[in-house]
Write a protein that holds these residues in place. Structure first.
Motif, short mmCIF file in Angstrom:
data_model
loop_
_atom_site.label_atom_id
_atom_site.label_comp_id
_atom_site.label_asym_id
_atom_site.label_seq_id
_atom_site.Cartn_x
_atom_site.Cartn_y
_atom_site.Cartn_z
N GLU A 163 -7.12 -5.88 -6.69
CA GLU A 163 -8.51 -6.25 -6.92
C GLU A 163 -9.33 -6.08 -5.64
OE1 GLU A 163 -5.91 -8.15 -7.17
OE2 GLU A 163 -5.62 -8.77 -9.26
N GLY A 164 -10.57 -5.64 -5.79
CA GLY A 164 -11.46 -5.49 -4.65
C GLY A 164 -11.26 -4.22 -3.85
N THR A 165 -10.42 -3.31 -4.37
CA THR A 165 -10.20 -2.03 -3.71
C THR A 165 -10.53 -0.89 -4.67
OG1 THR A 165 -7.88 -1.69 -4.39
CG2 THR A 165 -8.28 -3.12 -2.49
N ASP A 166 -10.43 0.34 -4.18
CA ASP A 166 -10.67 1.49 -5.04
C ASP A 166 -9.37 2.05 -5.59
OD1 ASP A 166 -9.56 2.50 -2.75
OD2 ASP A 166 -11.07 4.07 -2.43
N ALA A 167 -8.34 1.20 -5.66
CA ALA A 167 -7.02 1.66 -6.10
C ALA A 167 -7.05 2.19 -7.53
CB ALA A 167 -6.01 0.52 -5.98
N ALA A 168 -7.84 1.56 -8.42
CA ALA A 168 -7.89 2.02 -9.82
C ALA A 168 -8.40 3.45 -9.89
CB ALA A 168 -8.76 1.08 -10.64
N GLU A 169 -9.45 3.75 -9.12
CA GLU A 169 -10.01 5.11 -9.12
C GLU A 169 -9.00 6.10 -8.54
OE1 GLU A 169 -11.51 2.44 -8.04
OE2 GLU A 169 -13.24 2.20 -9.40
N ARG A 170 -8.29 5.69 -7.50
CA ARG A 170 -7.30 6.58 -6.89
C ARG A 170 -6.13 6.84 -7.85
NH1 ARG A 170 -7.77 7.29 -1.14
NH2 ARG A 170 -9.53 6.11 -0.32
N LEU A 171 -5.73 5.83 -8.60
CA LEU A 171 -4.67 6.03 -9.59
C LEU A 171 -5.13 6.96 -10.70
CD1 LEU A 171 -3.06 2.46 -9.92
CD2 LEU A 171 -2.02 4.51 -8.94
N THR B 47 0.84 -1.19 0.00
CA THR B 47 0.00 0.00 0.00
C THR B 47 0.88 1.24 0.00
OG1 THR B 47 -1.76 -1.12 1.20
CG2 THR B 47 -1.79 1.29 1.22
N PHE B 48 0.61 2.14 -0.92
CA PHE B 48 1.28 3.43 -0.95
C PHE B 48 0.38 4.46 -0.26
CE2 PHE B 48 3.49 1.44 -4.52
CZ PHE B 48 4.79 1.86 -4.31
N LEU B 49 0.99 5.31 0.54
CA LEU B 49 0.28 6.43 1.13
C LEU B 49 0.68 7.70 0.39
CD1 LEU B 49 0.39 5.86 5.01
CD2 LEU B 49 -1.54 5.55 3.44
N HIS B 50 -0.28 8.30 -0.30
CA HIS B 50 -0.01 9.52 -1.04
C HIS B 50 -0.63 10.70 -0.29
CE1 HIS B 50 -0.14 12.51 -4.31
NE2 HIS B 50 0.90 11.86 -4.78
N PRO B 51 0.07 11.83 -0.16
CA PRO B 51 -0.45 12.94 0.64
C PRO B 51 -1.74 13.54 0.12
CG PRO B 51 1.52 13.59 -0.57
CD PRO B 51 1.41 12.11 -0.68
N GLU B 52 -2.04 13.39 -1.17
CA GLU B 52 -3.25 13.98 -1.74
C GLU B 52 -4.33 12.96 -2.07
OE1 GLU B 52 -2.11 17.50 -4.56
OE2 GLU B 52 -0.42 16.10 -4.51
N VAL B 53 -3.94 11.76 -2.42
CA VAL B 53 -4.89 10.73 -2.86
C VAL B 53 -5.21 9.74 -1.75
CG1 VAL B 53 -5.26 8.90 -4.56
CG2 VAL B 53 -4.14 11.00 -5.25
N GLY B 54 -4.30 9.57 -0.80
CA GLY B 54 -4.54 8.62 0.28
C GLY B 54 -3.92 7.27 0.01
N ALA B 55 -4.51 6.24 0.60
CA ALA B 55 -3.96 4.88 0.50
C ALA B 55 -4.31 4.24 -0.83
CB ALA B 55 -4.49 4.02 1.65
N ILE B 56 -3.29 3.69 -1.51
CA ILE B 56 -3.47 3.02 -2.79
C ILE B 56 -2.89 1.62 -2.67
CG2 ILE B 56 -3.03 3.09 -5.27
CD1 ILE B 56 -2.54 6.07 -5.03
#
Length: 297
Positions: free
Chosen positions: A257-265, A225-234
């Motif tokens: 899969e099963g997360t909102d990572a695609a939308e955050r990217l 998991t990456f923590l980005h200061p503007e987007v949050g956890a990816i």
């Protein structure tokens, strides 16, 4: 055991493929056969013409490792051809050392992966290339010399800037050290890996404690998991494409899969593009989103 006839044939055919201009010699006008002359190869390799001639004639004493290496360089053999030359001479090829050369084909492949973060780095963790999305995802990296672009170094010497949740630190630190252990053993004695490990042992108590466990595991895939200061956890699934010959690897981060990572990217792509466009317009400079240090090109 030396396969004299096959060794002789390989040397002769490699010699005939080279033109004098390939090795910085004048072409001349009186060459009855194609390729270099035997005395030219011998001179380039720093061996006697008689010794090289005997090798091509499948006679004489077996060549030493240093002579084989010199002849391979003179004949401009790539690593596969050099290894083949050693096998024909009945010897184990030298270990393949880190050239840190990023093949154009690897970058061409990476450039096609536009919708995910992609990183190319060396086996010691030094960044060699980032696509625009990876540039937006990772903390800012300096462009000059030094260890500021080494992921391993920054992880252990700047723990307050780790782009990951604190609960993941122990697992990721252990994975980093186990992977570096494998590199250290494979390239024992190489100055770049030796100096990095010794400096980390001096600078980081955490690294020193993990190193002393002597746990080894090449990292070929991971979930992090990456923590980005503007987007949050990816949350991403990292796939590692290892090119062992050049000691360079490509890291591709797919949304888990099963997360909102695609939308955050997707959001990060918009933010990153806006930031880069704004920065470039302010300094009136060309847009540069792919970063490759000159010594790794």
């Amino acid at each position: 055991m030396t396969d004299r006839s096959e060794l002789a044939d390989f040397l002769r055919r490699r010699r005939e493929l080279l033109r004098p201009s390939d090795v910085g010699l004048p072409d001349g006008s009186r060459r009855r056969t194609p390729g270099l002359r035997r005395e030219e190869v011998a001179s380039l390799a720093g061996v006697s013409t008689d010794h090289y001639t005997r090798l091509e004639q499948a006679r004489g004493s077996a060549p030493s490792e240093s002579v084989l290496s010199a002849i391979a360089r003179a004949l401009q053999c790539d690593l596969d051809e050099r290894d083949h030359l050693f096998y024909l001479a009945g010897m184990t090829p030298p270990a393949r050392r880190a050239g840190h050369y990023v093949r154009p084909g690897l970058i061409a492949l990476a450039r096609r992966l536009t919708d995910i973060p992609v990183v190319i780095c060396t086996d010691t963790g030094e960044l060699a290339w980032l696509n625009p999305l990876a540039t937006a995802l990772l903390p800012p990296m300096p462009g000059g010399p030094g260890r500021g672009r080494n992921l391993m170094w920054r992880w252990f010497t700047e723990p307050d800037h780790r782009p990951a949740p604190a609960e993941d630190w122990d697992r990721m630190s252990a994975a980093h050290v186990m992977d570096l252990r494998a590199t250290y053993a494979r390239r024992a004695g190489d100055p770049d890996i030796t100096s990095l490990v010794h400096d980390l042992l001096d600078e980081s108590e955490e690294f020193r404690r993990l190193w002393e466990r002597h746990e080894v595991a090449v990292r070929r895939a991971d979930v992090k998991t990456f923590l980005h200061p503007e987007v949050g956890a990816i949350a991403v699934r990292c796939e590692v494409l290892i090119t062992e010959e050049a000691d360079v690897k490509l890291l591709a981060y797919f949304p888990l899969e099963g997360t909102d990572a695609a939308e955050r990217l997707d959001l990060l792509r918009v933010i990153g593009t806006q930031r880069l466009t704004s920065a470039n317009s302010q300094r009136d400079a060309p847009h540069v989103s792919e970063i490759t240090p000159p010594h790794l090109r």
